[in-house]
Design a protein around this motif. Structure first.
Motif, PDB file in Angstrom:
ATOM      1  N   PRO A 132       9.078 122.627  -5.290  1.00  0.00           N
ATOM      2  CA  PRO A 132       8.724 123.770  -5.499  1.00  0.00           C
ATOM      3  C   PRO A 132       8.955 123.518  -6.856  1.00  0.00           C
ATOM      4  O   PRO A 132       7.694 124.479  -7.751  1.00  0.00           O
ATOM      5  CB  PRO A 132       9.685 124.947  -5.363  1.00  0.00           C
ATOM      6  N   ASP A 133       9.711 123.040  -7.753  1.00  0.00           N
ATOM      7  CA  ASP A 133       9.594 123.052  -9.176  1.00  0.00           C
ATOM      8  C   ASP A 133       8.415 122.318  -9.935  1.00  0.00           C
ATOM      9  O   ASP A 133       8.228 122.569 -11.014  1.00  0.00           O
ATOM     10  CB  ASP A 133      10.867 122.871  -9.725  1.00  0.00           C
ATOM     11  N   LEU A 134       8.252 121.298  -9.453  1.00  0.00           N
ATOM     12  CA  LEU A 134       6.715 120.399  -9.207  1.00  0.00           C
ATOM     13  C   LEU A 134       5.836 121.540  -9.424  1.00  0.00           C
ATOM     14  O   LEU A 134       4.832 121.094 -10.167  1.00  0.00           O
ATOM     15  CB  LEU A 134       7.171 119.363  -8.946  1.00  0.00           C
ATOM     16  N   TRP A 135       5.838 121.852  -8.720  1.00  0.00           N
ATOM     17  CA  TRP A 135       4.939 122.933  -7.703  1.00  0.00           C
ATOM     18  C   TRP A 135       4.505 123.321  -9.023  1.00  0.00           C
ATOM     19  O   TRP A 135       3.382 124.146  -9.477  1.00  0.00           O
ATOM     20  CB  TRP A 135       4.541 123.444  -6.274  1.00  0.00           C
ATOM     21  N   ARG A 136       5.417 123.855  -9.782  1.00  0.00           N
ATOM     22  CA  ARG A 136       4.982 126.044 -10.827  1.00  0.00           C
ATOM     23  C   ARG A 136       4.458 124.780 -11.991  1.00  0.00           C
ATOM     24  O   ARG A 136       4.151 125.639 -12.478  1.00  0.00           O
ATOM     25  CB  ARG A 136       6.790 126.351 -10.665  1.00  0.00           C
ATOM     26  N   ALA A 137       5.356 124.363 -12.058  1.00  0.00           N
ATOM     27  CA  ALA A 137       5.522 123.062 -13.185  1.00  0.00           C
ATOM     28  C   ALA A 137       3.603 123.279 -13.761  1.00  0.00           C
ATOM     29  O   ALA A 137       3.120 123.157 -14.590  1.00  0.00           O
ATOM     30  CB  ALA A 137       5.968 121.805 -13.140  1.00  0.00           C
ATOM     31  N   CYS A 138       3.243 122.442 -12.251  1.00  0.00           N
ATOM     32  CA  CYS A 138       1.625 122.112 -12.390  1.00  0.00           C
ATOM     33  C   CYS A 138       1.065 123.308 -12.504  1.00  0.00           C
ATOM     34  O   CYS A 138      -0.179 123.379 -13.398  1.00  0.00           O
ATOM     35  CB  CYS A 138       1.084 120.945 -10.919  1.00  0.00           C
ATOM     36  N   LEU A 139       0.943 124.351 -11.927  1.00  0.00           N
ATOM     37  CA  LEU A 139       0.058 125.627 -12.099  1.00  0.00           C
ATOM     38  C   LEU A 139       0.522 126.202 -13.137  1.00  0.00           C
ATOM     39  O   LEU A 139      -0.751 126.361 -13.617  1.00  0.00           O
ATOM     40  CB  LEU A 139       0.861 126.171 -10.600  1.00  0.00           C
ATOM     41  N   ARG A 140       1.820 126.250 -13.617  1.00  0.00           N
ATOM     42  CA  ARG A 140       1.680 126.907 -15.011  1.00  0.00           C
ATOM     43  C   ARG A 140       0.829 126.572 -16.148  1.00  0.00           C
ATOM     44  O   ARG A 140       0.601 126.890 -17.217  1.00  0.00           O
ATOM     45  CB  ARG A 140       3.721 127.168 -15.515  1.00  0.00           C
ATOM     46  N   GLN A 141       1.160 124.595 -15.919  1.00  0.00           N
ATOM     47  CA  GLN A 141       0.959 124.381 -17.340  1.00  0.00           C
ATOM     48  C   GLN A 141      -0.595 124.223 -17.346  1.00  0.00           C
ATOM     49  O   GLN A 141      -1.426 124.234 -18.066  1.00  0.00           O
ATOM     50  CB  GLN A 141       1.154 122.619 -17.135  1.00  0.00           C
ATOM     51  N   THR A 191       4.738 108.845 -10.569  1.00  0.00           N
ATOM     52  CA  THR A 191       4.758 109.855  -9.654  1.00  0.00           C
ATOM     53  C   THR A 191       4.160 111.256  -9.662  1.00  0.00           C
ATOM     54  O   THR A 191       3.070 111.622 -10.171  1.00  0.00           O
ATOM     55  CB  THR A 191       4.535 109.301  -8.268  1.00  0.00           C
ATOM     56  N   ALA A 192       5.287 112.040 -10.004  1.00  0.00           N
ATOM     57  CA  ALA A 192       5.509 113.378 -10.167  1.00  0.00           C
ATOM     58  C   ALA A 192       4.386 113.380 -11.519  1.00  0.00           C
ATOM     59  O   ALA A 192       4.054 114.979 -11.734  1.00  0.00           O
ATOM     60  CB  ALA A 192       6.790 114.209 -10.534  1.00  0.00           C
ATOM     61  N   ASN A 193       4.711 112.734 -12.290  1.00  0.00           N
ATOM     62  CA  ASN A 193       4.115 113.036 -13.975  1.00  0.00           C
ATOM     63  C   ASN A 193       2.126 112.775 -13.432  1.00  0.00           C
ATOM     64  O   ASN A 193       2.108 113.887 -14.678  1.00  0.00           O
ATOM     65  CB  ASN A 193       4.814 111.404 -15.034  1.00  0.00           C
ATOM     66  N   THR A 194       2.167 112.227 -12.892  1.00  0.00           N
ATOM     67  CA  THR A 194       0.192 112.244 -12.293  1.00  0.00           C
ATOM     68  C   THR A 194      -0.056 113.058 -12.422  1.00  0.00           C
ATOM     69  O   THR A 194      -0.988 114.367 -12.407  1.00  0.00           O
ATOM     70  CB  THR A 194       0.386 110.726 -11.252  1.00  0.00           C
ATOM     71  N   ALA A 195       1.245 113.934 -10.925  1.00  0.00           N
ATOM     72  CA  ALA A 195       0.099 115.167 -10.507  1.00  0.00           C
ATOM     73  C   ALA A 195       0.960 116.311 -11.001  1.00  0.00           C
ATOM     74  O   ALA A 195      -0.329 116.980 -11.539  1.00  0.00           O
ATOM     75  CB  ALA A 195       1.444 115.295  -9.849  1.00  0.00           C
ATOM     76  N   TYR A 196       1.598 116.519 -12.384  1.00  0.00           N
ATOM     77  CA  TYR A 196       1.969 117.442 -13.560  1.00  0.00           C
ATOM     78  C   TYR A 196       0.225 117.257 -14.172  1.00  0.00           C
ATOM     79  O   TYR A 196      -0.034 117.971 -14.599  1.00  0.00           O
ATOM     80  CB  TYR A 196       2.740 116.790 -14.244  1.00  0.00           C
ATOM     81  N   LEU A 244       1.171 112.031  -3.633  1.00  0.00           N
ATOM     82  CA  LEU A 244       0.940 112.860  -4.542  1.00  0.00           C
ATOM     83  C   LEU A 244       0.712 114.709  -3.470  1.00  0.00           C
ATOM     84  O   LEU A 244       1.940 115.297  -4.565  1.00  0.00           O
ATOM     85  CB  LEU A 244      -0.124 112.445  -5.143  1.00  0.00           C
ATOM     86  N   PRO A 245      -0.142 114.616  -2.891  1.00  0.00           N
ATOM     87  CA  PRO A 245      -0.265 115.613  -1.864  1.00  0.00           C
ATOM     88  C   PRO A 245       1.392 116.101  -1.625  1.00  0.00           C
ATOM     89  O   PRO A 245       1.678 117.425  -2.002  1.00  0.00           O
ATOM     90  CB  PRO A 245      -0.362 115.637  -0.956  1.00  0.00           C
ATOM     91  N   GLY A 246       2.000 115.541  -0.769  1.00  0.00           N
ATOM     92  CA  GLY A 246       3.660 115.533  -0.063  1.00  0.00           C
ATOM     93  C   GLY A 246       4.684 115.994  -1.535  1.00  0.00           C
ATOM     94  O   GLY A 246       5.412 116.536  -0.973  1.00  0.00           O
ATOM     95  N   LEU A 247       4.405 114.915  -2.048  1.00  0.00           N
ATOM     96  CA  LEU A 247       5.497 115.319  -3.329  1.00  0.00           C
ATOM     97  C   LEU A 247       5.429 116.776  -4.047  1.00  0.00           C
ATOM     98  O   LEU A 247       6.304 117.565  -3.702  1.00  0.00           O
ATOM     99  CB  LEU A 247       5.229 114.225  -4.026  1.00  0.00           C
ATOM    100  N   VAL A 248       4.135 117.204  -4.150  1.00  0.00           N
ATOM    101  CA  VAL A 248       4.066 118.598  -4.900  1.00  0.00           C
ATOM    102  C   VAL A 248       4.255 119.685  -3.601  1.00  0.00           C
ATOM    103  O   VAL A 248       5.571 120.517  -4.242  1.00  0.00           O
ATOM    104  CB  VAL A 248       2.577 118.899  -5.199  1.00  0.00           C
ATOM    105  N   ARG A 249       4.137 119.197  -2.459  1.00  0.00           N
ATOM    106  CA  ARG A 249       4.598 120.251  -1.496  1.00  0.00           C
ATOM    107  C   ARG A 249       6.130 120.586  -1.522  1.00  0.00           C
ATOM    108  O   ARG A 249       6.206 121.732  -1.455  1.00  0.00           O
ATOM    109  CB  ARG A 249       3.939 119.882  -0.262  1.00  0.00           C
ATOM    110  N   SER A 250       6.640 119.120  -1.210  1.00  0.00           N
ATOM    111  CA  SER A 250       7.744 119.213  -1.646  1.00  0.00           C
ATOM    112  C   SER A 250       8.876 119.388  -2.467  1.00  0.00           C
ATOM    113  O   SER A 250      10.400 119.853  -2.098  1.00  0.00           O
ATOM    114  CB  SER A 250       8.966 117.782  -1.241  1.00  0.00           C
TER     115      SER A 250
END
Length: 406
Positions: free
Chosen positions: A228-237, A352-357, A220-226
């Motif tokens: 940017p679109d997933l990272w922004r979706a996570c924080l904005r939600q 896995t990306a959905n989990t992070a989100y 999960l951490p590496g996926l979010v770092r790599s």
């Protein structure tokens, strides 16, 4: 498991000529998943509208037991961390069935709880096991045609928010008439029936990953770092869901308190405004498919920003509370459709990306609602509105500055 992003972000999609049309079986499958999502999502929010009844039963005050609603969100985030990434690796049929049975058992334990501590443990376990919707959403996205993907995801999200609203409306009415314990028992029965029915119709899958079963958690951490679109979706939600959670989990305290003095059943009817806003999900899905996720999220944040002062005014004026309830639900639903579609399509490991989100969203919601209870006790409804406003600012400013740096 590689954490490199290989899928493309959600941008406006051109409808291909001769694109396949969903069959009746596909539509029925989508409906069943949406209904199952509604029932299971309701379990996370059962305690919120029942807080006055729970407090009375245990000889406490509603504000003193408000933390139980936060426990459910922390439990859901914990369950997501461990169970949702398995959607990329294992057969979802037995997993959905097992989680449905576990949720049922925890809800029945909650119905029999002799005190707040036992109830909190049961609520935590039930919420941790009720992650079935987040196992099903990636499956829906995988099966959907590319030009209709956001619409299909939106259908499941509409079911999710219908369940959230039902938890408040139906839970309040049944709880007022028969007691809060009956609400837990009824939800346990529905969860068992819908969960097992959904597991039965899911396609059988072989294990699709190699290595340790919980390797997705470590990725999960590496996926979010790599991404940017997933990272922004996570924080904005996280910001959006935190603002909504702060307001919605304490709304029953405002409505049943000195300002309005409504009964628990009457306060629960406010959920109907959220149900009206859930109709935004299909519209938002169409807008994401047509205009892209970014424009939809920006519009949702603008609407949420307007709703916060309306909620503050609603502490004294009822009509403002009506308008604010519709606005904040519409903003949350639209942002969720856009952000989740982006999260599901921006990497090669959608579960896995959905989990992070979803973990990011529910962690933001849990933190905000855990602050909202004390804020209401010390500063009243205005303090809750400040918490909601701060969460919106954090969610937007942190991603906006991060986007400029990147």
């Amino acid at each position: 498991m590689s954490s490199a992003t290989t899928a493309q972000p959600v941008h406006p999609v051109q409808v291909p000529t001769g694109a396949p049309v969903p069959t009746a079986a596909d539509r029925l499958f989508l409906v069943l998943i949406a209904v199952c999502t509604a029932v299971t999502a309701a379990n996370i929010y059962l305690a919120g509208p029942l807080l006055p009844l729970i407090a009375h039963d245990f000889g406490s005050t509603p504000s003193a037991v408000a933390w139980i609603a936060s426990v459910a969100q922390f439990g859901y985030a914990t369950g997501l961390l461990f169970f949702a990434p398995l959607g990329d690796r294992v057969n979802r049929r037995p997993l959905v069935a097992a989680l449905s049975v576990a949720t049922t058992a925890a809800l029945l334990a909650g119905a029999a709880a002799p005190g707040t501590a036992a109830l909190a443990v049961a609520v935590f376990v039930a919420a941790a096991a009720t992650v079935v919707p987040q196992l099903l959403v990636p499956l829906v996205a995988e099966r959907a045609p590319a030009h209709h993907r956001a619409r299909h995801v939106a259908a499941v999200i509409a079911g999710l928010f219908t369940g959230i609203v039902a938890a408040r409306v139906v839970g309040s009415l049944v709880g007022q008439a028969y007691g809060w314990r009956v609400v837990f028992i009824g939800s346990a029965a529905l969860t068992l029936v819908l969960g097992l029915a959904t597991a039965y119709v899911l396609p059988s899958e072989k294990r699709r990953g190699s290595g340790p079963l919980f390797a997705g958690l470590a990725a999960l951490p590496g996926l979010v770092r790599s991404s940017p679109d997933l990272w922004r979706a996570c924080l904005r939600q996280a910001g959006m869901f935190g603002a909504w959670s702060a307001l919605w989990t304490t709304l029953a305290l405002l409505l049943t308190g000195g300002s309005y003095g409504f009964s628990t059943a009457t306060a629960g009817l406010f959920g109907l405004f959220g149900l009206a806003a859930s109709a935004v999900a299909p519209l938002a899905g169409g807008f994401v498919d047509r205009f892209g996720a970014g424009k939809v999220v920006r519009s949702a944040y603008a609407l949420a920003a307007v709703s916060v002062p309306l909620f503050w005014l609603g502490g004294h004026v009822l009509w403002a509370l009506f308008v604010a309830a519709i606005a904040v639900h519409a903003a949350l639903v639209a942002a969720h459709v856009a952000n989740q579609t982006l999260a599901l399509t921006t990497t090669s490991t959608p579960a896995t990306a959905n989990t992070a989100y979803v973990v990011a969203g529910f962690t933001g919601g849990a933190l905000a609602s855990s602050l909202a209870g004390p804020a209401f006790s010390h500063w009243g409804w205005g303090g809750v509105c400040v918490v909601a406003g701060v969460w919106l600012v954090i969610g937007w400013v942190s991603t906006a500055t991060g986007a400029r740096r990147r």
